[in-house]
Design a protein around this motif. Sequence first.
Motif, PDB file in Angstrom:
ATOM      1  N   LEU A  66      -3.898  -5.178  -3.698  1.00 38.84           N
ATOM      2  CA  LEU A  66      -4.115  -4.048  -3.524  1.00 38.84           C
ATOM      3  C   LEU A  66      -4.120  -2.917  -4.657  1.00 38.84           C
ATOM      4  O   LEU A  66      -4.871  -2.018  -5.006  1.00 38.84           O
ATOM      5  CB  LEU A  66      -3.477  -3.473  -2.252  1.00 38.84           C
ATOM      6  N   ASP A  67      -2.935  -2.999  -5.227  1.00 37.53           N
ATOM      7  CA  ASP A  67      -2.561  -1.939  -6.292  1.00 37.53           C
ATOM      8  C   ASP A  67      -3.463  -2.160  -7.645  1.00 37.53           C
ATOM      9  O   ASP A  67      -4.088  -1.194  -7.998  1.00 37.53           O
ATOM     10  CB  ASP A  67      -1.274  -2.203  -6.839  1.00 37.53           C
ATOM     11  N   LEU A 123      -6.174   1.557   4.238  1.00 34.88           N
ATOM     12  CA  LEU A 123      -5.844   0.878   5.550  1.00 34.88           C
ATOM     13  C   LEU A 123      -5.102  -0.271   5.578  1.00 34.88           C
ATOM     14  O   LEU A 123      -4.358  -0.590   6.301  1.00 34.88           O
ATOM     15  CB  LEU A 123      -7.337   0.550   6.085  1.00 34.88           C
ATOM     16  N   TYR A 124      -5.340  -1.201   4.289  1.00 37.88           N
ATOM     17  CA  TYR A 124      -4.714  -2.453   4.370  1.00 37.88           C
ATOM     18  C   TYR A 124      -3.242  -2.242   3.921  1.00 37.88           C
ATOM     19  O   TYR A 124      -2.477  -3.154   4.238  1.00 37.88           O
ATOM     20  CB  TYR A 124      -5.496  -3.240   3.319  1.00 37.88           C
ATOM     21  N   GLU A 170      -0.204   7.084  15.609  1.00 37.04           N
ATOM     22  CA  GLU A 170       0.691   6.825  14.551  1.00 37.04           C
ATOM     23  C   GLU A 170      -0.117   7.225  13.082  1.00 37.04           C
ATOM     24  O   GLU A 170      -1.244   6.825  12.927  1.00 37.04           O
ATOM     25  CB  GLU A 170       1.227   5.574  14.440  1.00 37.04           C
ATOM     26  N   GLU A 171       0.517   7.809  12.087  1.00 36.92           N
ATOM     27  CA  GLU A 171      -0.283   7.990  10.899  1.00 36.92           C
ATOM     28  C   GLU A 171      -0.134   6.540   9.945  1.00 36.92           C
ATOM     29  O   GLU A 171      -0.816   6.554   8.909  1.00 36.92           O
ATOM     30  CB  GLU A 171       0.607   9.338  10.182  1.00 36.92           C
ATOM     31  N   SER A 172       0.665   5.698  10.363  1.00 35.99           N
ATOM     32  CA  SER A 172       0.845   4.510   9.349  1.00 35.99           C
ATOM     33  C   SER A 172       1.141   3.457  10.374  1.00 35.99           C
ATOM     34  O   SER A 172       1.802   3.662  11.361  1.00 35.99           O
ATOM     35  CB  SER A 172       1.940   4.754   8.499  1.00 35.99           C
ATOM     36  N   SER A 173       1.014   2.104  10.067  1.00 34.73           N
ATOM     37  CA  SER A 173       1.126   0.875  10.661  1.00 34.73           C
ATOM     38  C   SER A 173       1.008  -0.262   9.815  1.00 34.73           C
ATOM     39  O   SER A 173      -0.248  -0.853   9.478  1.00 34.73           O
ATOM     40  CB  SER A 173       0.218   0.896  11.859  1.00 34.73           C
ATOM     41  N   PRO A 174       2.156  -0.412   8.893  1.00 25.88           N
ATOM     42  CA  PRO A 174       2.297  -1.752   7.713  1.00 25.88           C
ATOM     43  C   PRO A 174       1.664  -2.771   8.668  1.00 25.88           C
ATOM     44  O   PRO A 174       1.040  -3.750   8.087  1.00 25.88           O
ATOM     45  CB  PRO A 174       3.510  -1.743   7.481  1.00 25.88           C
ATOM     46  N   ALA A 215      -2.486  -6.982   9.133  1.00 24.70           N
ATOM     47  CA  ALA A 215      -3.307  -7.861  10.049  1.00 24.70           C
ATOM     48  C   ALA A 215      -4.792  -7.874   9.497  1.00 24.70           C
ATOM     49  O   ALA A 215      -5.591  -8.719   9.378  1.00 24.70           O
ATOM     50  CB  ALA A 215      -3.214  -7.468  11.390  1.00 24.70           C
ATOM     51  N   LEU A 216      -5.283  -6.559   8.998  1.00 26.88           N
ATOM     52  CA  LEU A 216      -6.630  -6.382   8.782  1.00 26.88           C
ATOM     53  C   LEU A 216      -6.999  -6.858   7.537  1.00 26.88           C
ATOM     54  O   LEU A 216      -7.932  -7.332   7.210  1.00 26.88           O
ATOM     55  CB  LEU A 216      -6.898  -4.779   8.734  1.00 26.88           C
TER      56      LEU A 216
END
Length: 570
Positions: free
Chosen positions: A375-376, A399-400, A439-443, A448-449
């Motif tokens: 991702l980075d 999102l990921y 929620e603003e975040s969900s690792p 999962a996505l």
Amino acid sequence: MTRSIRLALGLMVAVPALAVGQAIGPGFELERSGRYADAAIVYTATVRGDPTNLPALLGLERTLFILNRMPELLPLVQNARARLPDSPALRSLELRVYAALNQLDSLETIARRWAASAPGSEAPFREWGQALADRRMWDEARRAFLIGRRTLGGDGTLAMELAELELRAGNWEASAAEWGRAVTRTPDVEPNAQNQLTDAPAPMRDRVAKVLTLPGASARARRLGAELLLGWGRPNEAWAAIEPTLAPPDSDTPAALRRFADLASALPSPEGHRVRGLALTRWADMVPWSLGARARAEAVRELLDGGDKIGARRVLEGFGDSSGVAQAALIQLLIADNQLDLAEERLTAPTGLTADDRAALRLALARARVARGELDRADASLGTDSSIVAVAERGWIALYRGDLKGAMASFRTAGPYASDRAAATDRTAMMAMLQRIQEESSPELGAALLTLARGDTVTAIAALRHAAGRLPEQGGRLEVLLLAAQVAAQKGGEQEPTATALFDEIVRAGGEGAAPAAAELDWARLLVRGGRSAEAIPHLEHLILTYPSSAFVPEARRVLERAKGAIPKS
């Protein structure tokens, strides 16, 4: 006689010069208003004053046919034809009158007499056959056209007329054979041939294609067959049909290849991309280098989208230079080969790449990095690109990472039109799910996505269920479970029980939001697809009654109709 008819006839007598130019005007108005007998009176009076007045004679043809009084027209036409024996329009009218009177012997005699006075002309035979075809006398019309072919010689003589006749008679194979002859003789009729044959019923399409592409068929006939196959969504067969016509090339070949490539662009399948790449490659070899270079680069991209890396590499080898176009094609190939570091190195090096090519390649590289979970590096690949496509891609990267708030912000900025329709649909569906999550975040959800995006569906289903368990029932849990269920249903096989259990859980939970209705609809589709239509019906009826204002109701009604139709009546 009505006052209006007397007035019209009086004007014709009083103003002869005006009557020549405008006499049929009142008749036409009467005909248009449905007063055919009155119109016939006006047209007849005009012809008595001007026996060769063609508009008036044609008016009589229309009105007397409706009135079933065609015998009255024959002597008027014969008189006109005797005055103007060389008029093709009057000869054609005479043939139509004999056909309407079913005097077929006289019709043939007149047609042959016309043909004898105009040797080499197709018109007598064309009008003879057409007069019969208009009366739906298919066999007699076919005989007339074939007499003309034998008389004049040439396999393609009157081919278009025969093709249209056979189509009207429902003989698709015979029509295809004649259209093959027609395009061989007159290339300009190819669009007409394609438009007519493309409507062939599905059971007849193989036969139509076979007639046009048999060994010995002309290049133009085979190309017509190839274009029809493309239109029917059969690109591999289409390429097999057109390829033998390309060597040695004739004067039509470049245009035929370009048209083939353009038609193939409408096919989203890998096979469609591949044959378009093949066509562009061959076309590029036939045009100046300045045109061909860009086509070759496009061919590389199409071949890669079609899964043909070997073909793409072969095209790339043909560039033979280090131009920006060649460099763009090479980087595309490196990305497809998963040689991302080398692609990035070439992309960042000074080359002749255009700004548009560079941006497109950066996006392709970023997506390839995402597919590897980097991702980075995917984010870095986009650089400073601020286009809406790049913004949308940054939304997926956020999102990921589990940054739900950042993803929503990027998706909103990109809007509904970034990228193609499929990408916009995926983004809109994801926004609908995220809107239910507070929620603003969900690792966990992000991971999962990402797993799903990388193609590991089985692991992704379990990860989505885990992520859903950390969300409130009416705060996104059902929406995430719905996504897991839809993935499981699409996977099928061993995952179908998982899909069923998830759909059941969502429907039982109910509550606000679109998830329960969507789950029940997808559950019913799964049952119908498995041949269990009777079990699907209660779900569909429950959806329609429980969620009457849901956007899923119209589709539920359509599925319900199909489900009921699939159950044999006792």
